[in-house]
Design an enzyme around this catalytic site. Structure first.
Site, PDB file in Angstrom:
ATOM      1  N   SER C  46       0.872  -1.163   0.000  1.00 37.90           N
ATOM      2  CA  SER C  46       0.000   0.000   0.000  1.00 37.90           C
ATOM      3  C   SER C  46       0.912   1.217   0.000  1.00 37.90           C
ATOM      4  O   SER C  46       1.853   1.292   0.801  1.00 37.90           O
ATOM      5  CB  SER C  46      -0.934  -0.005   1.210  1.00 37.90           C
ATOM      6  OG  SER C  46      -2.000   0.897   0.975  1.00 37.90           O
ATOM      7  N   GLU C  47       0.661   2.151  -0.902  1.00 40.30           N
ATOM      8  CA  GLU C  47       1.642   3.185  -1.182  1.00 40.30           C
ATOM      9  C   GLU C  47       1.868   4.181  -0.042  1.00 40.30           C
ATOM     10  O   GLU C  47       2.810   4.969  -0.088  1.00 40.30           O
ATOM     11  CB  GLU C  47       1.293   3.926  -2.485  1.00 40.30           C
ATOM     12  CG  GLU C  47       0.032   4.747  -2.458  1.00 40.30           C
ATOM     13  CD  GLU C  47      -1.183   3.983  -2.956  1.00 40.30           C
ATOM     14  OE1 GLU C  47      -1.181   2.732  -2.868  1.00 40.30           O
ATOM     15  OE2 GLU C  47      -2.126   4.634  -3.431  1.00 40.30           O
ATOM     16  N   ASN C  48       1.014   4.130   0.982  1.00 43.90           N
ATOM     17  CA  ASN C  48       1.285   4.999   2.132  1.00 43.90           C
ATOM     18  C   ASN C  48       2.400   4.446   3.014  1.00 43.90           C
ATOM     19  O   ASN C  48       2.801   5.111   3.966  1.00 43.90           O
ATOM     20  CB  ASN C  48       0.009   5.239   2.949  1.00 43.90           C
ATOM     21  CG  ASN C  48      -0.616   3.962   3.448  1.00 43.90           C
ATOM     22  OD1 ASN C  48      -0.715   2.980   2.707  1.00 43.90           O
ATOM     23  ND2 ASN C  48      -1.028   3.947   4.699  1.00 43.90           N
TER      24      ASN C  48
END
Lengths: 218, 233, 218, 233
Positions: C46-48
């Site tokens: 997840s890109e966070n």
């Protein structure tokens, strides 16, 4: 008498101010750490990836995973941190390091520095020096005023391949403290017993001498 | 969890060939992939290009490859402390590209991160910038530098797990993280390979996604280049 | 019958292969995780800033410091790692993520995608979508074949501001599975009970239909 | 050791002025500098530019500044989940620059690292690239993006020490590290401020050199934006 290497380091140590992060090059600059006043807070960065570098370890306590940029075994002080080379040079390029002290083979009167290569003879590489001199706002060079043949290393123009251009601000040699302003060397202080004339003779580049030049005290 | 473990250094180095370009972590002899270097020597791979900050010493680290004339070209920032290196370089037997240390690190990280090029002030006005684009930003001059391209990245970490997650120790970290994921295949050797779940996910320096193969090195000499100590008083 | 959102996700899950690192967008893509075969190894990014994302936490075990890019509370599986946004997008731009699954408002036959803005109406922003589509080698779009007014969302050219150009390779809609090759949509599979004619009618862009089009089975 | 501790949020925010540019860490409401945002509201600083991935929600995070019309311009990647934001943006009361999320992160890190510009594929061929230089490398098109310039960086960490060293937790890390050292002055608020020497130097995410002021936040609400849970069976 001309300054010893220790005295050059001792004189440079006076330029280290409270709250400074300092990067010390190999050689004389490394000695500066020994002379910094102990009533001020200073942290040493070594570009291989440590901030908060301490003194050499006690015998038998050396750790092969803990060295400085000169490959010497060191220690880490409380508050130290380790990081990778990318972040380390991010610190340097991003001007988070307040003072860089390094050696030089030649410095020119416009602030150029050469310290990484003698064509056909000695090619050790620039290491982190090109990043340091291109980035630092505050660079002090520690060097001998002349080479073994007595030739000046403070020149109108560098003869060796450059490490960086127009970057050196201050120079501490075995004979004098000098500043570079508007493309000329300015004499600030002289070594004990060294005359202004001797310094003029040892300096190939344009040298400005203004007023009375104080003698360093140790 | 995607497993990255291989049995040993031989399996880890499968596919390496003559003429390839390798990245090797380490600063001096600190944090170098000792076991992999041993395998490169054993396999006698020829004409390789090595991207590594230093070139080892005469009888350890990359010096071992140098001695056997396996290296066609070195890309480094500092190559002192190695007499054989200086000899091969000055005689022209080996090609050498010297570049600023920060540029070396950033060109690795750029390769890992899909950044094809970036600007740095390092080397502007010197022979390092010859033939490269330069450009002014905010009144200061910069050099455009490009991401490296390498076939393999060889790195050494302190601890790793089967998912390829890595933790480095002290200043043995140096160039190793930036090289992870920067070559087409990244091989990590670790002092201690632990089961998945043992490393705190908050403390992992390099996530396993950047690592294709991981193994525990058979032994680590961890030679000290410059032993400097204080006397106890 | 047209596929439900769950069935779109279920069909896309078949594209997820052993050893894949996968980034799932918000909406239908998020559901794909529920349908991935459990005999293969897959990790979700997840890109966070997490790799090894697990299912939602049990009630009462939610951690405000542990969310996905859709701001939902999640868990971390064994082998997970946390990292900052810079490294996360380094993974994405550097093509270390094997498969990106995301939603779209429009897709064009040359692989352009629009999913972040309806001028004057809806402007939520592109989030990480522009980085993902510009970088990923393997992008699957999950979307409805037509909008609420029955107009095709598979177009000759996108009418909305683009998120990325020539990047979409495969599309799974409620009616069909399509591939983009040489600037044209190619029909691969049809939803159960949906005829090729219905798909042709619902597709504004050029659609190539070659041979017998298999019907998906669930 | 160089001490960075300040007594409280008021001291930490000294020198902030109208018209300044701030970077603020956080992703959604996760890892945002809650106490500093409270102080920005209290001081009623006007016409500021905020670089932040998101803009909070109507009654928390940057939404609090929005409500009081303190923000002149937002530079973000995603601004959904905030009705007041959308209203001010569509009505033209507030200027908004939307940029790709990875570009946002990299422009912060570039500012921290003395990299004035770099190339990224994100946004090529879209309106994000309008007016920007584009360039081909290895047959693929890229956009040149520049380092941000900001007066203050406001970040939130889990633990910190008096030297300014920071450790983040979970996905609350997000944009916070990249912003450290990217503004002229970086202010860090932490959940727990520990004495120097308590943090393992190997596990520090951000060294204190990037931080000018650090303090322990008075309280942390840590609101959850989207509570999603599984039932126990």
């Amino acid at each position: 008498m001309a300054l010893s290497k220790e005295q050059i380091a001792q004189r440079i140590a006076k330029e280290v101010k409270d709250g400074y992060y300092v990067n010390l090059g190999i050689g004389i600059p490394t000695l500066v750490a020994n002379f910094v006043r102990d009533d001020i807070s200073v942290e040493f960065q070594s570009e291989n990836g440590i901030l908060g570098m301490g003194p050499f370890p006690f015998e038998g306590e050396e750790d092969p995973d803990l060295i400085n940029a000169g490959k010497q075994t060191i220690t880490a002080l409380p508050g130290a941190s380790f990081f990778d080379s990318t972040m380390s040079f991010g610190m340097i390029r991003g001007q988070h390091v307040d003072l860089t002290i390094l050696g030089a083979m030649e410095v020119s009167q416009n602030g150029d520095i050469a310290n990484w290569k003698i064509p056909g003879k000695m090619v050790k590489g620039m290491g982190g020096a090109m990043d340091l001199v291109a980035s630092a706002e505050n660079i002090i060079v520690a060097m001998m005023h002349t080479n073994r043949d007595g030739e000046s290393k403070l020149l109108k123009e560098c003869s060796l391949p450059l490490t960086g251009v127009k970057c050196v601000k201050k120079i501490v040699t075995n004979l004098a403290v000098l500043e570079i302003i508007d493309g000329k060397f300015h004499l600030l202080e002289r070594a004990p017993g060294i005359s202004v004339e001797e310094i003029i003779k040892a300096t190939e580049g344009d040298l400005i001498v203004n007023g009375n030049i104080i003698e360093m005290k140790f | 969890m995607i497993k990255k473990t291989v049995a040993n250094v031989r399996e880890a180095c499968e596919g390496i060939k003559d003429e390839m370009t390798f990245m090797l972590g380490g600063f001096g002899l600190c944090g170098i992939p000792e076991n992999i270097i041993g395998e490169l020597v054993r396999k006698n791979i020829q004409n390789v290009t090595c991207i590594s900050n230093n070139a080892g010493v005469d009888d350890f680290g990359l010096g071992l490859l140098l001695k056997k004339h396996q290296i066609k070209k070195m890309i480094s920032s500092y190559v002192g402390e190695n007499a054989e290196f200086e000899r091969q370089m000055l005689s022209g037997e080996m090609e050498v590209e010297l570049i600023p240390q920060g540029t070396l690190a950033q060109r690795c990280e750029a390769a890992r991160s899909g950044i094809p090029a970036f600007y740095t002030p390092a080397g502007y006005g010197t022979e390092v910038a010859e033939g490269k684009e330069t450009r002014e930003f905010h009144g200061k001059m910069y050099v455009m530098e490009k991401a490296f391209e390498a076939d393999f990245s060889f790195v050494k970490a302190w601890k790793g797990d089967e998912a390829g997650n890595l933790i480095f120790k002290g200043t043995a970290r140096n160039f190793n993280p930036a090289m992870c994921g920067a070559g087409k295949i990244t091989v990590a050797e670790v002092e201690e390979l632990v089961p998945v779940g043992e490393l705190d996910p908050n403390q992992i320096h390099i996530p396993g996604i950047f690592i294709q193969r991981i193994f525990q090195g058979e032994k680590y000499e961890k030679r000290i280049e410059q032993l400097t100590v204080r006397k106890r008083n």
